[in-house]
Design a protein around this motif. Structure first.
Motif, PDB file in Angstrom:
ATOM      1  N   LEU A   1     -29.118  40.587  33.212  1.00 28.12           N
ATOM      2  CA  LEU A   1     -28.654  41.524  32.186  1.00 28.12           C
ATOM      3  C   LEU A   1     -29.719  42.580  31.902  1.00 28.12           C
ATOM      4  N   GLY A   2     -30.971  42.148  31.811  1.00 26.76           N
ATOM      5  CA  GLY A   2     -32.049  43.100  31.577  1.00 26.76           C
ATOM      6  C   GLY A   2     -32.233  44.058  32.737  1.00 26.76           C
ATOM      7  N   ALA A   3     -32.162  43.522  33.982  1.00 25.33           N
ATOM      8  CA  ALA A   3     -32.333  44.376  35.160  1.00 25.33           C
ATOM      9  C   ALA A   3     -31.211  45.398  35.265  1.00 25.33           C
ATOM     10  N   ASP A   4     -29.979  44.972  35.025  1.00 26.23           N
ATOM     11  CA  ASP A   4     -28.844  45.894  35.084  1.00 26.23           C
ATOM     12  C   ASP A   4     -28.968  46.983  34.020  1.00 26.23           C
ATOM     13  N   THR A   5     -29.476  46.603  32.863  1.00 25.30           N
ATOM     14  CA  THR A   5     -29.599  47.578  31.780  1.00 25.30           C
ATOM     15  C   THR A   5     -30.654  48.627  32.101  1.00 25.30           C
ATOM     16  N   VAL A   6     -31.774  48.179  32.653  1.00 26.32           N
ATOM     17  CA  VAL A   6     -32.838  49.124  32.997  1.00 26.32           C
ATOM     18  C   VAL A   6     -32.338  50.137  34.029  1.00 26.32           C
ATOM     19  N   SER A   7     -31.589  49.641  35.046  1.00 25.78           N
ATOM     20  CA  SER A   7     -31.101  50.548  36.084  1.00 25.78           C
ATOM     21  C   SER A   7     -30.052  51.513  35.549  1.00 25.78           C
TER      22      SER A   7
ATOM     23  N   LEU B   1     -29.916  52.647  32.240  1.00 25.30           N
ATOM     24  CA  LEU B   1     -30.323  53.021  30.885  1.00 25.30           C
ATOM     25  C   LEU B   1     -29.826  54.417  30.501  1.00 25.30           C
ATOM     26  N   ARG B   2     -29.870  55.330  31.446  1.00 30.26           N
ATOM     27  CA  ARG B   2     -29.412  56.681  31.133  1.00 30.26           C
ATOM     28  C   ARG B   2     -27.928  56.689  30.777  1.00 30.26           C
ATOM     29  N   VAL B   3     -27.160  55.938  31.543  1.00 33.84           N
ATOM     30  CA  VAL B   3     -25.719  55.888  31.275  1.00 33.84           C
ATOM     31  C   VAL B   3     -25.464  55.272  29.904  1.00 33.84           C
ATOM     32  N   LEU B   4     -26.196  54.198  29.584  1.00 35.79           N
ATOM     33  CA  LEU B   4     -26.019  53.547  28.285  1.00 35.79           C
ATOM     34  C   LEU B   4     -26.288  54.526  27.141  1.00 35.79           C
ATOM     35  N   ARG B   5     -27.354  55.273  27.271  1.00 41.69           N
ATOM     36  CA  ARG B   5     -27.689  56.223  26.218  1.00 41.69           C
ATOM     37  C   ARG B   5     -26.657  57.346  26.140  1.00 41.69           C
ATOM     38  N   GLY B   6     -26.159  57.740  27.308  1.00 37.01           N
ATOM     39  CA  GLY B   6     -25.202  58.829  27.328  1.00 37.01           C
ATOM     40  C   GLY B   6     -23.900  58.498  26.629  1.00 37.01           C
ATOM     41  N   ILE B   7     -23.482  57.235  26.691  1.00 40.71           N
ATOM     42  CA  ILE B   7     -22.209  56.850  26.069  1.00 40.71           C
ATOM     43  C   ILE B   7     -22.422  56.096  24.759  1.00 40.71           C
ATOM     44  N   GLY B   8     -23.678  56.032  24.308  1.00 42.75           N
ATOM     45  CA  GLY B   8     -23.961  55.346  23.049  1.00 42.75           C
ATOM     46  C   GLY B   8     -23.766  53.851  23.120  1.00 42.75           C
ATOM     47  N   GLY B   9     -24.135  53.264  24.247  1.00 44.17           N
ATOM     48  CA  GLY B   9     -23.886  51.834  24.425  1.00 44.17           C
ATOM     49  C   GLY B   9     -25.057  50.942  24.108  1.00 44.17           C
ATOM     50  N   GLU B  10     -26.107  51.492  23.457  1.00 41.42           N
ATOM     51  CA  GLU B  10     -27.290  50.671  23.194  1.00 41.42           C
ATOM     52  C   GLU B  10     -26.970  49.469  22.317  1.00 41.42           C
TER      53      GLU B  10
ATOM     54  N   ALA C   1     -24.108  47.912  21.896  1.00 41.88           N
ATOM     55  CA  ALA C   1     -23.314  46.908  22.630  1.00 41.88           C
ATOM     56  C   ALA C   1     -24.216  46.078  23.535  1.00 41.88           C
ATOM     57  N   PHE C   2     -25.173  46.749  24.201  1.00 44.68           N
ATOM     58  CA  PHE C   2     -26.100  46.011  25.053  1.00 44.68           C
ATOM     59  C   PHE C   2     -26.974  45.066  24.229  1.00 44.68           C
ATOM     60  N   LEU C   3     -27.496  45.573  23.115  1.00 42.40           N
ATOM     61  CA  LEU C   3     -28.363  44.735  22.291  1.00 42.40           C
ATOM     62  C   LEU C   3     -27.636  43.485  21.823  1.00 42.40           C
ATOM     63  N   GLU C   4     -26.357  43.635  21.489  1.00 45.89           N
ATOM     64  CA  GLU C   4     -25.582  42.478  21.043  1.00 45.89           C
ATOM     65  C   GLU C   4     -25.410  41.476  22.177  1.00 45.89           C
ATOM     66  N   ARG C   5     -25.123  41.971  23.381  1.00 46.77           N
ATOM     67  CA  ARG C   5     -24.989  41.080  24.540  1.00 46.77           C
ATOM     68  C   ARG C   5     -26.320  40.405  24.860  1.00 46.77           C
TER      69      ARG C   5
ATOM     70  N   ARG D   1     -28.804  39.894  22.790  1.00 49.18           N
ATOM     71  CA  ARG D   1     -29.126  38.957  21.713  1.00 49.18           C
ATOM     72  C   ARG D   1     -28.365  37.641  21.894  1.00 49.18           C
ATOM     73  N   ALA D   2     -27.084  37.746  22.253  1.00 49.50           N
ATOM     74  CA  ALA D   2     -26.276  36.543  22.448  1.00 49.50           C
ATOM     75  C   ALA D   2     -26.786  35.717  23.630  1.00 49.50           C
ATOM     76  N   GLN D   3     -27.152  36.411  24.721  1.00 51.21           N
ATOM     77  CA  GLN D   3     -27.654  35.680  25.884  1.00 51.21           C
ATOM     78  C   GLN D   3     -29.024  35.081  25.608  1.00 51.21           C
ATOM     79  N   SER D   4     -29.855  35.768  24.846  1.00 45.16           N
ATOM     80  CA  SER D   4     -31.163  35.218  24.474  1.00 45.16           C
ATOM     81  C   SER D   4     -30.994  33.951  23.641  1.00 45.16           C
ATOM     82  N   GLU D   5     -30.012  33.969  22.766  1.00 42.18           N
ATOM     83  CA  GLU D   5     -29.751  32.772  21.954  1.00 42.18           C
ATOM     84  C   GLU D   5     -29.283  31.620  22.829  1.00 42.18           C
ATOM     85  N   ALA D   6     -28.463  31.936  23.842  1.00 45.97           N
ATOM     86  CA  ALA D   6     -28.009  30.882  24.759  1.00 45.97           C
ATOM     87  C   ALA D   6     -29.188  30.287  25.524  1.00 45.97           C
ATOM     88  N   VAL D   7     -30.140  31.141  25.940  1.00 48.38           N
ATOM     89  CA  VAL D   7     -31.341  30.644  26.634  1.00 48.38           C
ATOM     90  C   VAL D   7     -32.179  29.787  25.693  1.00 48.38           C
TER      91      VAL D   7
END
Length: 578
Positions: free
Chosen positions: A214-220, A222-231, A233-237, A239-245
């Motif tokens: 998830l982190g690697a996909d986000t880094v690659s 990142l520009r798209v995420l910022r362009g569509i305001g998806g930060e 949504a990513f942080l929530e995903r 955060r949820a995966q970090s809690e699962a770990v």
């Protein structure tokens, strides 16, 4: 002539490690058996010398102190000293070989995994999450050496346990039986903890791999995420995966703590039981004072082999968990297998005829691809058609042998069939290096022709030096559309008899797409081509279009025919613009 590894601990090119966790461990052990045997040759006398010290002390008590014999006391004291020196000398050798075995096992695991990754190429990340692959390279190789590290001590523990049990049997049948029966039962009881630990470790590593991916996909992206305001949504995903770990780690920690406590508690209880029995026997006069001292020394010593056995089991669990992940990497088949070498011409002709005339089918979806035609797959859910395309290009065990797209390959080499097949990916990778090498091909004329079909001529102008120019890592100097068209040209240069393209024009404008669609249809005329797309421009050039709903083929025909008679098709392709 078989090639040799370039270094002593490498792997020869002709060697194929097994894609099974347990067999892989055996395969690795066979390649370092000399150092494993040398480690055991030091580990056995190291622990055996320590085990025999209580016997020498007991003899010193009985023969030297109780009998008041100074000579015997000095003799047995020297024996204790000698055993200590043997233990020290062999202990150094055991440790040296333990470190070597660990390093070699970890290093060779890394070599075979690295070679498998290079061989598999893009097929690897379709079969496994990128985070899981990364986790193998960051943590699994060290764990692969753990079992080899503790092997010498484990062999010493087994031999010394048996020797002490025999000594106790000769001194007291009751104490000997308690040793022989109680020790193995004590170690076996830990299986109730080890099996849940293994399951929880596997679950934790899987969750950690997903987090890394998830982190690697986000880094690659990142520009798209910022362009569509998806930060957010990513942080929530994330955060949820970090809690699962975290939760998976807590579950592992609880079980691991139980195992660590058991390694101290159970041998301690065992020592108390044996000491209590020995004291009663000494009071009853059945054993001498020296034997009681020796028996106490044996029981104190036995915590070492028992803890070593528990540690070996624990390390074996973590090693098998790591081996399973590496075995998954080894099992991935590449999209473009290496050449098959000298093949019987009749067999090669049979394979070529099969590929040219095969009707490919996907039983899971009901899709059928006729030979020599361009077939387009379309769905409201692109992942459905992408999954069908992947299955059409994958070989798998069937009821009557290996199958490929519904075709049975009973007597034909799978690797030879794959030479005529190419499945593209929706996210092609570009690497740094000369553009000529990046797109492949035999000559510049063929390269320029493929670039023309993909309408990628402008890439020659975007890269300084044209075909001789250098492409930056991941094609950063190129636009998304240029990277996609360059990847399409690379696929066309393979000149595969069966070509499967997944969303080949999703990043280009309509004018460019129209040119690519026309040229692609002409270039692939008469050969089997599957295109996953929802573009009307590409669909209009296909000989047949297959519409999928809920993963099943429901409509088929030409683009214009389906637009006219299928409301569902119109809603997917025309997107409501009649």
């Amino acid at each position: 002539m078989l090639s040799r590894p370039p270094w002593e601990y490498g792997v020869a090119a002709h060697e194929e490690p097994p894609a099974d966790a347990d067999r892989l461990l055996v395969w690795l052990a066979r390649r370092q058996w000399r150092t494993l045997v040398a480690g055991a040759a030091c580990g056995i006398p190291w622990m055996l010398a320590t085990a025999l010290i209580p016997a020498a002390v007991g003899r010193a008590v009985d023969a030297g102190i109780v009998q008041r014999d100074a000579t015997a006391l000095v003799t047995w004291s020297l024996a204790v000293l000698g055993l200590g020196l043997v233990s020290a000398a062999t202990g150094n050798g055991r440790h040296w070989f333990a470190v070597q075995n660990w390093l070699v096992g970890a290093f060779r695991s890394g070599v075979v995994a690295d070679r498998a990754v290079r061989r598999a190429g893009p097929a690897l990340t379709r079969e496994m999450p990128a985070g899981e692959v990364l986790a193998s390279f960051t943590s699994d190789f060290g764990r692969m050496g753990h079992t080899f590290d503790v092997f010498a001590r484990f062999m010493g523990a087994v031999v010394s346990f048996v020797v002490v049990a025999v000594i106790l049997l000769r001194g007291s049948l009751l104490l000997g039986l308690v040793m022989l029966v109680g020790g193995p039962l004590l170690v076996a009881s830990l299986a109730f903890v080890m099996k849940p630990l293994q399951r929880r470790q596997s679950a934790q590593r899987e969750q950690a791999g997903r987090l890394t991916a998830l982190g690697a996909d986000t880094v690659s992206g990142l520009r798209v995420l910022r362009g569509i305001g998806g930060e957010e949504a990513f942080l929530e995903r994330y955060r949820a995966q970090s809690e699962a770990v975290r939760l998976a780690g807590v579950r592992v920690a609880g079980t691991q703590a139980t195992l660590d406590a058991a390694q101290v508690l159970l041998p301690g209880i065992f020592v108390l039981v044996v000491t209590a029995i020995g004291a009663r026997l000494a009071v009853a006069g059945e054993i001498s004072p020296g034997q009681l001292v020796a028996f106490y020394g044996y029981t104190a010593f036995l915590t070492m082999p028992l803890q070593t056995a528990v540690e070996f089991a624990d390390k074996l669990i973590s090693t098998r968990v790591a081996a399973r992940r590496i075995a998954r990497i080894l099992a991935v088949e590449p999209d473009h297998p290496a050449g098959t070498g000298d093949v019987d011409p009749a067999l090669r002709r049979a394979v070529e005829q099969l590929v040219e005339t095969a009707v490919l089918t996907d039983p899971a979806s009901g899709v059928e691809v006729l030979p020599g035609r361009m077939t387009a797959l379309v769905s409201a859910r692109p992942e459905e058609t992408a999954a069908v395309a992947a299955r059409l290009g994958r070989t798998a065990p069937g009821d009557h042998g290996v199958t490929w797209g519904g075709v049975v390959l009973d007597d034909l080499p799978v690797s030879l069939v794959r030479e005529h097949l190419l499945v593209s990916t929706p996210d092609p990778r570009l690497f740094s290096g000369p553009l000529r090498r990046e797109i492949g091909g035999q000559d510049d004329e063929a390269r320029r022709a493929a670039l023309l079909v993909a309408d990628a001529d402008d890439v020659l102008g975007a890269v300084d030096g044209g075909l001789d120019g250098e492409v930056e890592e991941r094609g950063r100097s190129l636009s998304g559309g240029q990277r996609q068209r360059l990847a399409l040209a690379r696929s066309l240069l393979r000149d595969a008899d069966v070509l499967v393209l997944v969303e080949p024009t999703s990043a280009v404008d309509a004018h460019t797409e129209a040119r690519v669609a026309e040229r692609l249809a002409q270039h692939r005329k008469g050969r089997t081509t599957v295109v996953v797309t929802a573009s009307p421009l590409l669909l209009d050039r296909a000989d047949e279009v297959v519409l999928l709903e809920d993963g099943r083929a429901t409509e088929r025909g030409t683009h214009r025919d389906l637009v006219r008679r299928s409301p569902t098709y119109r809603s997917v392709v025309v997107r409501g613009e009649d």
